[in-house]
Design a protein around this motif. Structure first.
Motif, PDB file in Angstrom:
ATOM      1  N   ASP A 183       0.852  -1.197   0.000  1.00 44.30           N
ATOM      2  CA  ASP A 183       0.000   0.000   0.000  1.00 44.30           C
ATOM      3  C   ASP A 183       0.880   1.236   0.000  1.00 44.30           C
ATOM      4  N   LEU A 184       0.458   2.209  -0.739  1.00 40.02           N
ATOM      5  CA  LEU A 184       1.205   3.469  -0.817  1.00 40.02           C
ATOM      6  C   LEU A 184       0.219   4.622  -0.848  1.00 40.02           C
ATOM      7  N   GLN A 185       0.715   5.791  -0.422  1.00 43.27           N
ATOM      8  CA  GLN A 185      -0.088   7.000  -0.597  1.00 43.27           C
ATOM      9  C   GLN A 185       0.476   7.785  -1.782  1.00 43.27           C
ATOM     10  N   TYR A 186      -0.415   8.557  -2.423  1.00 39.67           N
ATOM     11  CA  TYR A 186       0.013   9.330  -3.591  1.00 39.67           C
ATOM     12  C   TYR A 186       1.260  10.161  -3.280  1.00 39.67           C
ATOM     13  N   ILE A 187       1.207  10.760  -2.084  1.00 37.66           N
ATOM     14  CA  ILE A 187       2.269  11.692  -1.724  1.00 37.66           C
ATOM     15  C   ILE A 187       3.630  10.968  -1.643  1.00 37.66           C
ATOM     16  N   LEU A 194       8.689   7.371  -7.110  1.00 36.74           N
ATOM     17  CA  LEU A 194       8.512   5.950  -7.455  1.00 36.74           C
ATOM     18  C   LEU A 194       7.939   5.811  -8.865  1.00 36.74           C
ATOM     19  N   GLY A 195       8.367   4.764  -9.557  1.00 34.83           N
ATOM     20  CA  GLY A 195       7.997   4.605 -10.971  1.00 34.83           C
ATOM     21  C   GLY A 195       6.602   4.045 -11.172  1.00 34.83           C
ATOM     22  N   VAL A 196       5.598   4.740 -10.662  1.00 35.41           N
ATOM     23  CA  VAL A 196       4.213   4.293 -10.828  1.00 35.41           C
ATOM     24  C   VAL A 196       3.617   4.943 -12.060  1.00 35.41           C
ATOM     25  N   MET A 197       3.583   6.238 -12.043  1.00 35.46           N
ATOM     26  CA  MET A 197       3.127   7.049 -13.180  1.00 35.46           C
ATOM     27  C   MET A 197       3.818   8.407 -13.033  1.00 35.46           C
ATOM     28  N   ASP A 198       3.744   9.254 -14.044  1.00 31.80           N
ATOM     29  CA  ASP A 198       4.452  10.525 -13.928  1.00 31.80           C
ATOM     30  C   ASP A 198       3.754  11.438 -12.917  1.00 31.80           C
ATOM     31  N   MET A 206      -4.394  12.084  -7.129  1.00 33.66           N
ATOM     32  CA  MET A 206      -4.442  12.506  -5.726  1.00 33.66           C
ATOM     33  C   MET A 206      -5.548  13.544  -5.512  1.00 33.66           C
ATOM     34  N   ASP A 207      -5.595  14.534  -6.388  1.00 35.01           N
ATOM     35  CA  ASP A 207      -6.570  15.625  -6.217  1.00 35.01           C
ATOM     36  C   ASP A 207      -8.001  15.141  -6.384  1.00 35.01           C
ATOM     37  N   ASN A 208      -8.183  14.076  -7.132  1.00 32.26           N
ATOM     38  CA  ASN A 208      -9.545  13.585  -7.392  1.00 32.26           C
ATOM     39  C   ASN A 208      -9.834  12.261  -6.695  1.00 32.26           C
ATOM     40  N   VAL A 236      -2.424   2.152  -4.497  1.00 28.83           N
ATOM     41  CA  VAL A 236      -2.040   3.539  -4.218  1.00 28.83           C
ATOM     42  C   VAL A 236      -3.307   4.350  -3.981  1.00 28.83           C
ATOM     43  N   GLY A 237      -3.369   5.007  -2.831  1.00 32.66           N
ATOM     44  CA  GLY A 237      -4.562   5.788  -2.513  1.00 32.66           C
ATOM     45  C   GLY A 237      -4.237   6.880  -1.507  1.00 32.66           C
ATOM     46  N   ARG A 238      -5.275   7.364  -0.831  1.00 29.64           N
ATOM     47  CA  ARG A 238      -5.092   8.456   0.125  1.00 29.64           C
ATOM     48  C   ARG A 238      -4.578   7.958   1.468  1.00 29.64           C
ATOM     49  N   GLY A 239      -4.781   6.640   1.680  1.00 32.68           N
ATOM     50  CA  GLY A 239      -4.306   6.064   2.926  1.00 32.68           C
ATOM     51  C   GLY A 239      -5.265   6.219   4.087  1.00 32.68           C
TER      52      GLY A 239
END
Ligand code: UDP
Length: 240
Positions: A183-187, A194-198, A206-208, A236-239
């Motif tokens: 699990d990861l947070q956007y931040i 991290l190589g998830v997306m740009d 994150m904003d949405n 990956v989310g807000r946590g």
């Protein structure tokens, strides 16, 4: 309906995901396997929209590194995504999945233009919608396209198909001791690079508050597991 965690999803396929072992171009066997995995969740009633990249054919930054005007090189990249989208449409229709390709740059002879309400209608009518030509703007990526379209069509999750089974703290191909995050947070993705997306795409998610599941496409059945809410790859989310 089967016990589904997600009812409407965006599947983000990189261009390379269509290339199979050869690393470039389009591999028919790979396409067929992807189409079958998509059909599996379609048959359960999941509404599926797909964003395809173009890196197996052309990347704007590579062209611009060789001296080409960046915007021109990016438009070529967007055209590459259209080729991939048509190939994917063909593979899906071969397994009897009804599809529509919508392009962010108009080319009405080969696909519909992107119209948000129409895309949603297609999904409701059980058609797979493939979003082609990225956002239609240079300097963006198809990851950002996935985030943007997910927000627009109110997709509940973005499934990010990769060649590895999630997000690691270092490259698992080069470092055998690399650790996978569950699990990861956007931040964290932004701060740790991290190589998830740009970063543009990550910020938009994150904003949405659009969750992401990063998973290995080469393990058959993973798309099904993801929509059922089974824990695979990295979330990956807000946590909260
Ligand atoms: N591209 C762009 N605007 C967009 C989406 C894509 O200019 O909104 C161009 C950009 O040049 C990019 C190429 O299309 O390099 C292919 O997309 P991407 O690199 O995201 O593909 P992937 O890495 O997923 O295969």
């Amino acid at each position: 309906m089967a016990n589904l965690r997600y009812k409407r999803i965006i599947l983000k396929l990189s261009g390379e995901a269509l290339a199979g072992g050869q690393g470039f171009g389009i591999d028919q066997a790979t396409l067929q396997s992807i189409a079958e995995q998509i059909k599996e969740i379609k048959d359960l009633g999941v509404e599926v929209a797909i964003v395809v990249g173009g890196g197996n054919i052309w990347r704007g930054v590579a062209g611009s590194a060789q001296g080409m005007d960046r915007a021109t090189a990016d438009y070529m990249g967007m055209l590459a995504t259209v080729m991939n989208s048509l190939a994917l449409q063909d593979a899906l229709e071969k397994v009897n999945v009804s599809t529509r390709v919508q392009t962010a740059i108009e080319m009405r002879q080969i696909a519909e233009p992107y119209i948000r309400r129409r895309a949603i209608r297609h999904l409701e009518k059980n058609r797979v919608v493939i979003f082609a030509a990225g956002t239609g703007n240079p300097y963006f990526s198809t990851d950002t396209t996935a985030a943007l379209r997910a927000a627009e069509i109110e997709a509940e999750v973005i499934l990010m198909a990769k060649k590895v089974d999630g997000v690691y703290d270092s490259d698992p191909v080069k470092n055998p001791k690399a650790k996978r995050f569950t699990d990861l947070q956007y931040i964290d993705v932004l701060n740790k690079g991290l190589g998830v997306m740009d970063s543009t795409a990550t910020s938009l998610c994150m904003d949405n508050n659009i969750p992401l599941i990063v998973f290995n496409l080469n393990e058959k059945g993973n798309i099904l597991k993801a929509v059922k809410g089974e824990k695979i790859g990295t979330f990956v989310g807000r946590g909260d």
